[in-house]
Design an enzyme around this catalytic site. Structure first.
Site, PDB file in Angstrom:
ATOM      1  N   CYS A   1      26.582  19.791  38.584  1.00 24.02           N
ATOM      2  CA  CYS A   1      26.794  20.908  39.235  1.00 24.02           C
ATOM      3  C   CYS A   1      27.818  21.783  38.286  1.00 24.02           C
ATOM      4  O   CYS A   1      27.552  22.276  37.438  1.00 24.02           O
ATOM      5  CB  CYS A   1      27.417  20.871  40.731  1.00 24.02           C
TER       6      CYS A   1
ATOM      7  N   HIS B   1      23.470  16.572  43.363  1.00 26.62           N
ATOM      8  CA  HIS B   1      24.680  15.815  43.881  1.00 26.62           C
ATOM      9  C   HIS B   1      23.898  14.398  44.339  1.00 26.62           C
ATOM     10  O   HIS B   1      22.961  14.774  45.272  1.00 26.62           O
ATOM     11  CB  HIS B   1      25.648  16.542  44.969  1.00 26.62           C
TER      12      HIS B   1
END
Length: 485
Positions: A330, A427
């Site tokens: 991310c 994630h």
């Protein structure tokens, strides 16, 4: 008609989140339908909900303890710190503003209707709501307009149990001191207390517990010993992530100032042959690392500057020259690129910011926030993963041609030509046992932990048994009161 009980702490980090999860699982095993609730949480460790929003990850674990899918009603106000003095304000799962702490303090009371809306909606489908406070009600300087502790308890008409932490010392002063400083009306809402994190023979505190009861008039609900399987549950604070194995493979993670969604690390820390080391500011990244993970962050550009301020950019470059591996997730993925473009100043000062230059990509910051669960496939191993995305920004560039994930036919992620530097937006990849085993195999780990998610369930069941053994849950249920709509 649903009942409710609120667990508040005599301080931060007394173990409220874990106690609520344990109580919730225990009551669920008794045959009650249970829901967790936290009016206001401050955390960058968020989870995607079934209704497409985000809540604190601790509430997602509590929902799991109840056998429920996480929902935005379980945490209607989420504050995600972006700077030392400001945070993104998320209401009912959606970002509504970014505010400085002083401004939020003036406006938080206006969020009480949204909080109560979620609370009442949640209570309509369960037997009991177990509520978690935030920080401590003893912070009486924050009482005006409070929606997290006694302000909510007053508005909702719910009784409170106060929890103290004996591990840090001074637990009698924590609890009795809270009784002393609270105004009479708030003091009367507290019906019982418990002492958490006791090490050794809990009967040695019997006299101390009686002293607290005598000085406060509150019911003693138990002295709860340290829970040895706590490390098997997803950590609420990154510094609670601890490796228990021999650790012949070392994974190093710089603790970014706004680190976010670090649940990626929990399954790795649970591996017997892996050591996960969180590196604090002011320390160099160890030269013997096999893998450096640049984790998610709530402020990519700010934490990129933070990485450089610590000299970690130099450490990471040296790690790569030595043949080490790097994985960016991310915000960490965005940092690995050549440039981060923020023409509208979404993350602060508008401009073009040089990245770490380890991937030939660049990221354009955009105001649209992507919050979603995804099913993806690792192209190298063919393994499927259930993951999630919470981010702003769009990443493109030549190294995206070496994407290593497939999401419904679309490619995601990027990697260097030699495959030693990789990044993606997803994630939760490492919670997938097959993917985790495949990924760690490149470091020589032939056999891994196996069933990570099953281990979480085992730990939740053990926590429920721990609560049944050491906390008077029958008295807790007696204290709980029916919710008035």
């Amino acid at each position: 008609m649903a009942k409710a009980i609120m667990i508040q702490g005599a301080g931060s980090n007394v173990g409220k989140s874990m106690l609520v999860a344990g109580i919730a699982r225990a009551l669920t095993q008794r045959g009650l339908s249970v829901a967790p609730f936290k009016p206001q949480n401050m955390s960058n460790n968020a989870a995607v909900t079934m209704d497409g929003g985000e809540i604190g990850r601790a509430q997602a674990l509590q929902a799991r303890a109840c056998g429920r899918a996480p929902h935005t009603d379980m945490n209607p106000v989420l504050l995600k710190p972006e700077t030392d003095v400001g945070a993104q304000v998320v209401v009912h799962g959606k970002r509504v503003a970014t505010m400085k702490a002083r401004d939020y303090g003036k406006t938080k009371a206006t969020l009480m209707p949204a909080v109560m809306e979620s609370f009442h909606r949640l209570a309509q489908s369960v037997d009991i709501v177990v509520i978690e406070g935030a920080g401590s009600p003893a912070e009486i300087n924050l009482r005006a307009g409070d929606i997290a502790n006694m302000g909510f308890a007053e508005e909702a008409g719910v009784p409170v149990v106060l929890v103290g932490d004996i591990d840090r010392g001074g637990v009698i002063a924590q609890i009795v001191g809270t009784h002393t400083v609270l105004p009479e009306a708030d003091r009367a809402r507290i019906k019982g207390f418990a002492v958490n994190k006791f090490r050794g023979d809990a009967s040695l505190f019997d006299e101390g517990a009686r002293a607290i009861s005598d000085l406060t008039g509150w019911v003693n609900l138990g002295t709860i010993p340290w829970f040895d399987l706590a490390h098997r549950l997803p950590a609420e604070d990154v510094m609670d992530i601890t490796s228990r194995g021999t650790g012949r493979v070392k994974i190093v993670v710089p603790r970014l100032s706004r680190i976010a969604n670090f649940d990626d690390l929990d399954p790795l820390a649970a591996e017997a042959d892996v050591t996960v080391e969180i590196v604090e500011a002011g320390r160099p990244l160890p030269a013997d690392a096999d893998l450096v993970i640049l984790p998610g962050t709530k402020s990519t550009i700010g934490d990129l500057a933070y990485v450089r301020a610590q000299g970690w950019d130099i450490d990471i470059a040296a790690h790569v020259r030595r043949g080490g591996h790097v994985l960016g997730i991310c915000g960490g993925y965005q940092m690995l690129g050549q440039w981060i473009n923020d023409p509208d100043g979404i993350e602060g000062h508008a401009g073009r910011h040089a990245g770490l230059g380890l991937l030939d990509i660049e990221t354009d910051m955009t105001p649209e926030k992507r919050v979603t669960d995804v099913t993806a496939r690792d192209l190298a191993s063919g393994t499927e993963v259930q993951a999630y995305e919470i981010h702003i920004g769009r990443t493109t560039g030549p190294d995206c041609a070496r994407a290593w994930l497939d999401i419904a036919g679309d490619r995601d992620g990027a990697s260097s030509a030699d495959g030693r530097v990789m990044g993606c937006y997803l994630h939760g990849l490492f919670a997938a046992d097959a993917f985790r085993a495949s990924y760690l195999a490149r470091f020589g780990i032939a056999e891994g932990l196996g069933d990570f998610e099953g281990g979480v369930e085992v730990a939740l069941d053990a926590l429920a048994a721990h609560m049944e053994r050491h906390m008077d849950l029958d008295a807790l249920l007696t204290i709980a009161q029916e919710i008035e709509f």
